[in-house]
Design a protein around this motif. Structure first.
Motif, PDB file in Angstrom:
ATOM      1  N   ASP A  24       0.813  -1.225   0.000  1.00 56.54           N
ATOM      2  CA  ASP A  24       0.000   0.000   0.000  1.00 56.54           C
ATOM      3  C   ASP A  24       0.845   1.274   0.000  1.00 56.54           C
ATOM      4  N   GLU A  25       2.169   1.103  -0.064  1.00 57.98           N
ATOM      5  CA  GLU A  25       3.044   2.284  -0.143  1.00 57.98           C
ATOM      6  C   GLU A  25       3.618   2.344  -1.554  1.00 57.98           C
ATOM      7  N   TYR A  63       2.595   5.401  12.336  1.00 57.92           N
ATOM      8  CA  TYR A  63       3.821   4.824  11.763  1.00 57.92           C
ATOM      9  C   TYR A  63       4.751   4.259  12.831  1.00 57.92           C
ATOM     10  N   ILE A  97       8.461   4.241   6.068  1.00 58.80           N
ATOM     11  CA  ILE A  97       7.541   3.899   4.983  1.00 58.80           C
ATOM     12  C   ILE A  97       7.683   2.388   4.811  1.00 58.80           C
ATOM     13  N   ARG A 145       5.757  10.046  -2.552  1.00 53.64           N
ATOM     14  CA  ARG A 145       5.314   8.820  -1.897  1.00 53.64           C
ATOM     15  C   ARG A 145       3.807   8.889  -1.638  1.00 53.64           C
ATOM     16  N   HIS A 146       3.126   7.794  -1.928  1.00 51.87           N
ATOM     17  CA  HIS A 146       1.690   7.729  -1.692  1.00 51.87           C
ATOM     18  C   HIS A 146       1.378   6.577  -0.747  1.00 51.87           C
ATOM     19  N   ASP A 147       0.460   6.826   0.180  1.00 45.72           N
ATOM     20  CA  ASP A 147      -0.042   5.769   1.057  1.00 45.72           C
ATOM     21  C   ASP A 147      -1.447   5.442   0.581  1.00 45.72           C
TER      22      ASP A 147
END
Ligand code: G1P
Length: 167
Positions: A24-25, A63, A97, A145-147
């Motif tokens: 999912d990252e 996190y 991450i 970066r996308h979560d």
């Protein structure tokens, strides 16, 4: 996550290092995230490396958070790792991450790691044991970066990649 990684042990050749890349990252970078981590690990002579970004203090409880000292551009020698600390308790704002390169001996530590945050066996807690020996570094990754593990993040990632396409 710790239990999930331990479940992969039968697929790992004894003695091999492992990369853990959470689905999912998503990182859009000139140099892929895993290549950035391997370069940092090799430059540091470390046994393992985790990818980091700096997050706002009010997000530390989402996190694994790492603290230590910076020894090169964007590269931290990690001395402390805490899974999802409350903002007031977080030792820094450097968040893991979902990208890691880890030594085989991590699996032995995982087998002995008790449930932690959320009542689950945490990968962060096992890596923190290795970090006590000084061989774990964190690399602040370059790129966007996308979560995608939350609704807004999934939408942003979809638009980010769609806008890069002429069609
Ligand atoms: C997991 C890890 C956490 C890490 C995060 C990155 O948490 O346990 O340390 O910072 O992935 O996405 P999760 O997102 O599965 O709750």
């Amino acid at each position: 996550l710790g239990h999930a990684v331990l479940s992969a042990l039968p697929a790992v050749a004894p003695g091999d290092d492992v990369a853990v890349l959470l689905g999912d990252e998503v990182l859009d970078a000139e140099t892929p995230g895993l290549a950035q981590l391997l370069a940092a690990r090799d430059a540091a002579g470390a046994e393992g490396v985790v990818g980091l970004i700096e997050v706002p203090r009010d997000q530390t409880d989402r996190y694994g958070i790492c603290a230590g000292s910076f020894e090169a551009e964007g590269r931290m020698r990690i001395s402390e790792m805490v899974e999802k600390p409350r903002p007031a308790d977080a030792p820094s704002r450097f968040a893991i991450i979902g990208k890691y390169v880890l030594p085989y001996r991590l699996f032995d530590v995982l087998k002995r790691t008790p449930p932690g945050s959320g009542g689950e066996v945490q990968l962060t807690d096992a890596i923190a044991v290795l970090a006590r020996d000084g061989g774990i570094v964190g690399q602040v990754v370059e790129g966007v970066r996308h979560d995608t593990g939350n609704v807004l993040g999934l939408l942003r990632a979809s638009l980010h990649f769609a806008w890069k396409r002429p069609d």
